[in-house]
Design an enzyme around this catalytic site. Structure first.
Site, PDB file in Angstrom:
ATOM      1  N   ARG A   1      47.336  41.261  44.375  1.00  9.62           N
ATOM      2  CA  ARG A   1      48.181  42.164  45.143  1.00  9.62           C
ATOM      3  C   ARG A   1      49.188  42.834  44.225  1.00  9.62           C
ATOM      4  O   ARG A   1      49.419  42.391  43.098  1.00  9.62           O
ATOM      5  CB  ARG A   1      48.946  41.379  46.215  1.00  9.62           C
ATOM      6  CG  ARG A   1      48.079  40.398  47.011  1.00  9.62           C
ATOM      7  CD  ARG A   1      48.914  39.229  47.532  1.00  9.62           C
ATOM      8  NE  ARG A   1      48.080  38.201  48.164  1.00  9.62           N
ATOM      9  CZ  ARG A   1      47.922  38.080  49.480  1.00  9.62           C
ATOM     10  NH1 ARG A   1      48.550  38.891  50.287  1.00  9.62           N
ATOM     11  NH2 ARG A   1      47.150  37.134  49.976  1.00  9.62           N
TER      12      ARG A   1
ATOM     13  N   ASP B   1      53.302  42.596  49.021  1.00  8.61           N
ATOM     14  CA  ASP B   1      52.381  41.461  48.904  1.00  8.61           C
ATOM     15  C   ASP B   1      51.166  41.622  49.807  1.00  8.61           C
ATOM     16  O   ASP B   1      50.237  40.810  49.752  1.00  8.61           O
ATOM     17  CB  ASP B   1      53.094  40.140  49.209  1.00  8.61           C
ATOM     18  CG  ASP B   1      53.801  40.154  50.552  1.00  8.61           C
ATOM     19  OD1 ASP B   1      54.742  40.936  50.710  1.00  8.61           O
ATOM     20  OD2 ASP B   1      53.412  39.380  51.445  1.00  8.61           O
TER      21      ASP B   1
END
Length: 487
Positions: A185, A254
Site C-alpha cells: 500500500r 493505507d
C-alpha cells in the site's frame, strides 16, 4: 502445525523474507466451530486449490489460518497511513494475517490473506475479529467488481468461526480469505520512510517493482518509474470507480494499493440516485471521501507516496522534487482520458465523434441526472433502448422530459451503438438495499438471498428473466443509506 495443500500448490513467504522489518510472525486465533459460508470455486481453481479439499476440516483450518499451509509464513504486515488526513505511523494488520504467496495456474504471484483472524501486535485496542455481515459484504462487492472488470482484490471464502463478536450487539464472527496481487500500500512506503532506514525503503521499492512493474527495474531511475506506474494504475482505477458509481468510503493511504487493485470494502456503496456529493460512510462526517472527491483524494494519496520515494529518485532533493511533481502531474490527464473513454463507451459513441462533443454530452447528461435525482445504473442501461426506438426506460426516469429530449436529440445525432452500450452498462450492481437484505438474512442463518445476489452481480451485463427486482432502484421506504466499517 502445518496442513498439506493440493500437491500443485506451494505457499511461499516472499514478503516476510524480503522485508522482515515489516512482517511480524503471528498465529491466527482458534475458531471454536468453523463452518463454510461461501466458497469461490472458480477463484480456487485459478489458484490451483482443490475446492473439495477446502471444504474439509483441514481446508477450513487453512482458510481461517489455524493450521498454516506447507511453506507458509503467516505474518501481520506493518504499514502506516493518513487516516482522514491525519498521519498515523503505526497502523498495520490489526486483525489480519498474510498467510503467504502462491503461484496461480496462470503463473501470477498472488497473496493469500486473512481478515478477522484475531488480535495482532497492531490491534490498537481492537478485538481483531470480524462479523459475518462485513465479511460477506466484502465477498459480494469484490466479486461484483471483478465481474464489472474493475481491478480488485478477490474473495476466496468466508468461514463462520462459531465465536460471537461484540459490536453494537453480539454478532456471529467470521474470517474472510482474501486474494490479491499483493497487499503493498501507499501506507507500506510511508511506514518504511518513517523508520528512517534507507535500506528498508530501497528493498521495499525493489520488492514492489519486482512484484508489479518489472519494466521499471531497467529504467534510468527505477523508483521514479515505479511512481509513474502507480500513478497510471490509480488514475485508471479511480476513473472506473467513477464510471460505475462506486463510492469506496475510506480512501486512507493505507487503503490505496501499489498494484492498482481496489482494497478494503468496508463502508463502500454504489450510487442509487446520482449525486456528486454522495457519502455513505458513517465515519466520513465531513465528506472527505464523497463520490466526486475520489479523484482528488487519489491524487493527494499519490503525492504522499511521492514524498516517500524522493530519496530513492535522486540523492539531491532539489533534483528529486521536480521529477516527482512531473510524475504526479500526469495523474489528471490520465484520469480524464480514462474517464472520457469510459463515458464514450457508456454512451455508445463512435470513434469519429470529437472529444469535445463527447465530453459535453457526458457532462450534460450527468447534470441532468443530478438535477432530476435519477437512478444512475438503470438510466445508463436504459439508454440502449432509446437507440432501439423505445425511449421509456431512460426518459421515464427524468422529471424534466424536455431537458432529456433536448439532450437525447444531440446524443442520437451521433449514431450511438446500442449493442456496444449493453456490453459496458450493467443491468445489475450490488444495490445497497439488496446487500443489506442478503447480509441480514445471512447473519440470521439464511444464505439463500446471498446466493441469489451473487448469481446476478457476477453476471452483471446479462439480463436474467425473473430477477427484475435486482435491477430495480431502492424502494422509497429504504431511506437514507449509511454504511459502517465493521470494526
Amino acid at each position: 502445525m502445518s496442513v498439506p495443500t493440493d500437491s500443485r500448490v506451494t505457499f511461499d513467504g516472499r514478503f516476510a523474507r524480503d522485508l522482515p522489518e515489516m512482517a511480524v510472525p503471528w498465529q491466527a486465533a482458534e475458531t471454536p466451530h468453523p463452518a463454510l459460508l461461501v466458497l469461490n470455486e472458480p477463484l480456487a481453481a485459478e489458484l490451483g486449490l482443490d475446492p473439495a479439499f477446502l471444504r474439509t476440516s483441514a481446508g477450513l483450518a487453512l482458510l481461517v489460518g489455524t493450521s498454516a499451509p506447507d511453506g507458509a509464513t503467516p505474518v501481520a504486515q506493518a504499514y502506516a497511513g493518513h487516516q482522514f488526513g491525519s498521519f498515523n505511523p503505526g497502523l498495520g494488520d490489526g486483525r489480519a494475517l498474510l498467510l503467504g504467496e502462491v503461484t496461480a495456474v496462470d503463473g501470477s504471484l498472488r497473496d493469500v490473506h486473512l481478515k478477522g483472524s484475531g488480535r495482532t501486535p497492531f490491534a490498537r485496542g481492537g478485538d481483531g475479529l470480524a462479523a459475518v455481515g462485513p465479511m460477506l459484504r466484502e465477498f459480494v462487492v469484490s466479486e461484483a467488481m471483478q465481474a464489472l472488470g474493475i481491478p480488485t482484490t478477490r474473495s476466496l471464502a468466508v468461514v463462520a468461526t462459531g465465536r460471537d463478536v461484540r459490536r453494537e450487539t453480539m454478532l456471529p464472527g467470521a474470517v474472510l480469505t482474501r486474494v490479491a496481487s499483493s497487499h503493498l500500500r501507499v501506507g507500506s512506503f510511508q511506514y518504511a520512510a518513517a523508520t528512517g532506514n534507507p535500506d528498508l525503503l530501497e528493498r521495499l521499492a525493489d520488492h514492489a517493482i519486482s512484484r508489479h512493474y518489472p519494466a521499471a527495474a531497467t529504467a534510468g531511475k527505477p523508483s521514479l518509474a515505479l511512481l509513474e506506474a502507480v500513478v497510471a494504475a490509480q488514475a485508471s482505477l479511480v476513473a472506473q470507480w467513477m464510471l460505475t458509481g462506486f463510492v469506496h468510503g475510506v480512501m486512507n493511504t493505507d487503503n490505496m494499493t501499489i498494484s492498482g487493485e481496489t482494497i478494503d470494502y468496508g463502508p463502500c456503496a454504489f450510487l442509487d440516485v446520482f449525486d456528486y456529493a454522495a457519502v455513505y460512510s458513517s465515519i466520513d462526517r465531513d465528506g472527505r471521501y464523497a463520490y466526486a472527491n475520489q479523484p482528488l483524494i487519489a491524487e493527494w494519496n499519490l503525492a504522499r507516496l511521492a514524498e516517500t520515494l524522493l530519496p530513492l529518485i535522486d540523492d539531491d532533493q532539489d533534483r528529486a522534487i521536480p521529477l516527482a511533481v512531473a510524475a504526479l502531474e500526469a495523474f489528471r490527464p490520465q484520469y480524464s482520458a480514462a474517464w472520457l473513454a469510459g463515458m464514450r463507451a457508456k454512451l455508445g459513441l463512435p470513434d469519429a465523434v470529437d472529444d469535445a462533443v463527447a465530453s459535453a454530452l457526458a457532462n450534460d447528461v450527468l447534470t441532468l441526472l443530478q438535477d432530476n435525482h435519477v437512478d444512475y445504473t438503470s438510466f445508463f442501461r436504459g439508454l440502449s433502448s432509446v437507440v432501439r426506438g423505445d425511449a421509456r426506460p431512460a426518459r421515464d426516469k427524468v422529471l424534466d422530459v424536455a431537458a432529456f429530449d433536448a439532450w437525447a436529440g444531440r446524443w442520437l445525432a451521433q449514431t450511438p451503438d446500442a449493442d456496444a452500450m449493453d456490453r459496458v452498462n450493467p443491468v445489475y450492481i450490488p444495490r445497497n438495499h439488496l446487500v443489506e437484505e442478503a447480509l441480514g438474512a445471512a447473519t440470521a442463518g439464511d444464505l439463500d438471498p446471498l446466493t441469489r445476489l451473487l448469481e446476478v452481480v457476477t453476471a452483471p451485463f446479462v439480463e436474467q428473466p425473473g430477477r427484475e427486482r435486482y435491477a430495480a432502484a431502492a424502494p422509497d421506504d429504504f431511506g437514507a443509506y449509511t454504511t459502517y466499517c465493521g470494526t
